[in-house]
Scaffold this motif. Structure first.
Motif, short mmCIF file in Angstrom:
data_model
loop_
_atom_site.label_atom_id
_atom_site.label_comp_id
_atom_site.label_asym_id
_atom_site.label_seq_id
_atom_site.Cartn_x
_atom_site.Cartn_y
_atom_site.Cartn_z
N PHE A 416 -8.37 8.67 1.53
CA PHE A 416 -8.01 7.30 1.83
C PHE A 416 -8.45 6.94 3.25
O PHE A 416 -9.02 5.86 3.47
CB PHE A 416 -6.49 7.12 1.69
N CYS A 419 -12.32 6.44 3.26
CA CYS A 419 -12.81 5.27 2.52
C CYS A 419 -12.29 3.98 3.12
O CYS A 419 -13.02 2.99 3.23
CB CYS A 419 -12.37 5.38 1.06
N GLU B 118 -5.54 -1.25 -2.52
CA GLU B 118 -6.20 -0.37 -1.56
C GLU B 118 -5.94 1.09 -1.89
O GLU B 118 -6.81 1.94 -1.73
CB GLU B 118 -5.71 -0.68 -0.14
N MET B 119 -4.72 1.37 -2.36
CA MET B 119 -4.37 2.75 -2.68
C MET B 119 -5.27 3.29 -3.79
O MET B 119 -5.76 4.41 -3.72
CB MET B 119 -2.92 2.78 -3.12
N PHE B 120 -5.49 2.48 -4.81
CA PHE B 120 -6.27 2.99 -5.93
C PHE B 120 -7.76 2.94 -5.66
O PHE B 120 -8.50 3.79 -6.14
CB PHE B 120 -5.92 2.24 -7.22
N ARG B 121 -8.21 1.94 -4.89
CA ARG B 121 -9.66 1.84 -4.68
C ARG B 121 -10.20 2.90 -3.75
O ARG B 121 -11.37 3.23 -3.80
CB ARG B 121 -10.01 0.45 -4.11
N ASN B 122 -9.34 3.41 -2.84
CA ASN B 122 -9.85 4.31 -1.82
C ASN B 122 -9.59 5.77 -2.10
O ASN B 122 -9.76 6.60 -1.22
CB ASN B 122 -9.27 3.92 -0.46
N VAL B 123 -9.15 6.08 -3.30
CA VAL B 123 -8.91 7.48 -3.65
C VAL B 123 -9.70 7.76 -4.93
O VAL B 123 -9.73 6.92 -5.82
CB VAL B 123 -7.40 7.73 -3.85
N PHE B 289 -9.89 -2.62 -9.31
CA PHE B 289 -11.18 -3.32 -9.12
C PHE B 289 -11.16 -4.68 -9.81
O PHE B 289 -11.66 -5.67 -9.29
CB PHE B 289 -12.32 -2.46 -9.66
#
Lengths: 438, 407
Positions: A416, A419, B118-123, B289
């Motif tokens: 995290f 990204c 943000e939590m799901f997109r960046n992991v 997304f």
């Protein structure tokens, strides 16, 4: 004014009243809350539900994170400590597993006395990208950027220093040879001769020469085998190489796809659509099982290198589509303007088209970067020990059997950070390069 | 020289590019053939007819380990399509909801949704899949916990759904006067049965929807001629429900509930953990997304459109339905479909949790058992390529249909 209405209106104020303060309920914190949280019955209900949700989540997560065990040798010991301290085994994290294995999650099985090498490579990476990313970084640092592709593999894999130096000399031959010959025998012929010379140098001279030099003067680092690579070091390594190489390849592919040359265009379209149509995992299967079959008999090159090649090709196809979007968004007048200045194809691309097209496609480019970095986790499926691969082996260790939240929370947190900072940087860059109506 | 003469320049470059490409391709093919000869396994696809010899635990069509590798690949393909279909539906619902809520006036709701996105997109999605699987296996009660007079775990929703660490058991639809199955494709590897009950139910449903559309068309005509719209909702509800109830009663529809038998649950439909983990992780990840796409699509419609619709006297609901949505959908649909494509491709990560999709069968066990890497990987790529091209074809068709016609 009072003259005109003298007959019809009894009283007209001819001086302004002093401006009054707005009511206390519409300014400050109360006003903000009324406008944003309690502006109507539906909103009030939503706010209350949200508050209850947040309270529920925090009540679960905060004690879990902070009332936790940091030193223990196994999950059972963790649970005993929890039972003794809080009288329950649920709702408390066992960070002892991270405490014990964090070096492994970061570096894999890289020899611990050599940790300074990946760390130095990472610091150099930050120095090398600084002049590209930030305008305040001194331009002299670009020399570090130029040297980095040769220094980094040497630091990571070790071995004699002559190999990277000889390869770098090849690039010098290519670059200066082309410049030198351009004035003698024409730019195209000069380029061809320089490319041929550099290829001969790389294919036939570098190997024996660096061997000889290594025997004559043995300057080098202790070699580290690829199977020892792992953890976040491996993710970052693959990610950085794929990101760095995919941008130029993607630009070339996008230009090819936009070009008028039918055959060049067909080749580029075929490549891009093929790569975008298959999942990355099938390309990684190609890397792990087939790439050696495609090479001349007897070739056997490193698994990490094979993975890097396939991930780079994958990223390049996506990059090409993003940049093509930027090229398509550029008004036709820019191309015509460049033509009317008498610039040739490459000049107009370099000076007029690309700076604008790349600027338009920054959000897409960065989200492709983020996607590539996240996709490096897929290498765990073909058996490389990236953080997820290591998490599998830790979970199957009898001491830590049954642990999952702590491990995945740690890995997810690191991903995290990387990204999220990339996406914030892209927003900053967009703001900085924004030249339209301010 | 050819390269400096504008008449031949482009031709020269193309011929050189073509020769270079052919040389590269020839070199690769030559190497491949030489290597395969050395390994003693020339390219041939005969092994697909041989018995696969392994079991697949989750399947939509009947299969046993004596069926051929091709049959196993077909079962895997259906599993891929199943999880992609389920995932697309869930991701769309969650994504649209989150996307709209992110634009909410309520600060708190908008922030919570931002955190979700943000939590799901960046992991990485693989991490979500593996984590979902771990949570399902480690934290849910075992079937034995349901046993006894004072069980540790109970079945949910009036004793109809059993959530265990071996998967979720939900009631299955059964027909006591079933019409049977319709067998397709004889004895080939692609054979499958289609339930006639399902076809009848679908036919009735489609007929009902057609009837409802006729009713509302009639209501429109009456409204245009008299200015008064007749009430139709109760008739529509009747058209939808009554025939369906009659058909279900005729077929003898009832539910088969899961119950504890021995060490495990029996009866009902068994959704394995691998399917649920994959479904959950893929849909939540893709939903993040889709939420961004929906948000962008709604923001892309200028305020003037809403104001103009209000000026025409349209109500908020009609403004949304007739003015905003048709324009927003033009922005939303193309990236939405490309996210469906991504979800389908990401479903190949099933191999990490042991869900037997086509990557798990054709690219996993079949490849390892037969040692035919080249053939298996090529076929695997071909399958995904065909799926992708089909979806892109749909997208291009849609794009052309809704494209703004400019002067």
């Amino acid at each position: 004014m009072s003259d005109t209405h003298e007959e019809t209106i009894r009283f007209v104020r001819d001086s302004m009243l002093p401006q009054q303060e707005p009511p206390a309920s519409s300014v400050g914190a109360i006003g903000w809350a009324r406008a944003n949280l309690f502006s109507g019955p539906v909103n009030t209900v939503l706010t209350i539900i949200s508050l209850a949700f947040i309270a529920y989540v925090l009540a679960g997560v905060l004690p879990w994170v902070f009332q936790s065990v940091w030193t223990a040798d196994s999950l059972n010991e963790c649970r005993e400590i929890m039972q003794a301290t809080w009288g329950e085994t649920h709702g408390h994290a066992c960070w002892a597993v991270i405490n014990e294995r964090w070096l492994q999650l970061l570096f894999g099985f890289y020899p611990s006395e050599l940790y300074w090498r990946p760390i130095l490579a990472f610091v150099l990476l930050l120095v090398a990208v600084a002049p590209v990313l930030f305008p305040w970084a001194p331009n002299k640092l670009l020399w570090v950027t130029a040297a980095y592709p040769f220094v980094m593999p040497w630091l990571m894999w070790g071995g004699t220093i002559w190999g990277p130096i000889c390869v770098a000399i090849g690039f010098a031959i290519l670059f200066f040879g082309a410049q030198f010959l351009a004035s003698r025998i024409g730019s195209l012929a000069g380029l061809i001769v320089a490319v041929v010379a550099a290829l001969i140098w790389w294919l036939f001279i570098v190997g024996p020469l660096s061997g000889e030099l290594g025997q004559a003067m043995n300057i080098g680092l202790e070699p580290v085998a690829s199977r020892n690579f792992g953890g976040f070091m491996l993710s970052i390594l693959i990610g950085v190489v794929a990101i760095g190489c995919s941008l130029p390849i993607g630009i070339v592919l996008a230009l090819g796809r936009q070009s008028d040359l039918l055959i060049v265009k067909a080749i580029c379209v075929g490549f891009i659509e093929f790569i975008r149509g298959v999942p990355l995992i099938t390309l990684l299967f190609v890397a792990s099982t087939l790439l050696n079959i495609f090479m001349p008999p007897g070739t056997n090159f490193d698994i990490i290198l094979r993975v890097m090649i396939m991930v780079t090709l994958f990223a390049a196809a996506y990059m090409a589509e993003v940049i093509r979007g930027g090229l398509a968004a550029l008004p036709k007048g820019q191309y015509e303007g460049a033509d009317s200045l008498g610039l040739d194809y490459w000049q107009s691309q370099r000076l007029i088209i690309m700076p604008q097209a790349l600027k338009i496609s920054i959000p897409g480019i960065v989200s492709t970067f983020i996607g590539v970095f996240k996709d490096t986790t897929l290498v765990s499926i073909i058996g490389l020990l990236d953080p997820l691969g290591l998490s599998n082996s830790i979970r199957s260790d009898s001491a830590w059997n049954g642990i999952y939240w702590e491990l995945f929370a740690f890995i997810a947190f690191l991903f995290f950070i990387f990204c999220f900072s990339m996406s914030r940087y892209s927003m900053y860059l967009e703001r900085r390069l924004k030249t339209d109506h301010r | 020289m050819l390269i400096y003469d504008t008449r031949y320049r482009s031709l020269t470059i193309q011929v050189v590019a073509m020769i270079g490409f052919m040389l590269l391709a020839a070199w690769l093919i030559n190497n491949t053939l030489a290597n395969l000869n050395t390994l003693g396994k020339p390219i041939e696809f005969g092994f697909f007819a041989e018995p696969a010899g392994y079991d697949i635990n989750q399947m939509l069509v009947e299969y046993n380990n004596q069926d051929s590798h091709l049959r196993a690949a077909f079962v895997g393909l259906l599993n891929t399509l199943l999880v992609a279909f389920l995932g697309c539906i869930t991701a769309t619902i969650v994504g649209v909801l989150v996307g709209v809520l992110r634009l909410s006036n309520n600060w708190l709701v908008a922030r919570i949704m931002t955190v979700y996105v943000e939590m799901f997109r960046n992991v990485p999605v693989l991490l979500w899949i593996v984590l979902a699987m771990a949570v399902l296996i480690e934290s849910l009660p075992a079937p034995s916990a349901f046993r006894g007079d004072e069980p540790e775990a109970t079945m949910k929703l009036f004793d109809t759904i059993a959530i265990t660490n071996r998967g979720v058991y939900v009631p299955e639809p059964l027909f006591s006067r079933s019409l049977g199955n319709f067998h397709l494709f004889g004895n080939s590897p692609l054979r499958f049965d289609v339930s006639l009950d399902l076809i009848v139910i679908l036919a009735v449903l489609i007929a009902s929807i057609f009837g409802m559309r006729t009713m509302s068309a009639r209501a429109n005509r009456i409204q245009e001629s008299t200015g008064v719209r007749p009430k139709t909702w109760h008739i529509n509800l009747g058209i939808l429900i009554v025939p369906m109830v009659i058909v279900l009663a005729l077929l003898g529809f009832h539910l088969g509930y899961p119950e504890l038998r021995g060490f495990n649950f029996g009866g009902g439909t068994h959704l394995r953990n691998s399917l649920i983990a994959l479904w959950l992780a893929l849909s939540l990840y893709t939903a993040a997304f889709i939420a961004e796409i929906v948000r962008g699509g709604i923001l892309a419609i200028s305020r003037g459109q809403t104001e103009a619709a209000n000026a025409l006297g349209l109500r908020p609901g009609k403004t949304m339905r007739l003015v905003i949505l048709p324009q927003a959908l033009r922005v939303i649909i193309p990236p939405l479909i490309s996210n469906y494509l991504n979800l389908t491709k990401n479903s190949s990560l099933a191999i990490a949790v042991g869900y037997m999709d086509i990557t798990g069968t054709l690219g996993g066990i079949t490849m390892n058992q037969t040692g035919r890497e080249l053939e298996c990987v090529l076929l695997l790529m071909l399958v995904y390529l065909v799926i992708s091209l089909l979806i892109s074809g749909v997208m291009n068709w849609y794009n052309n249909r809704v494209k703004l016609v400019e002067r």
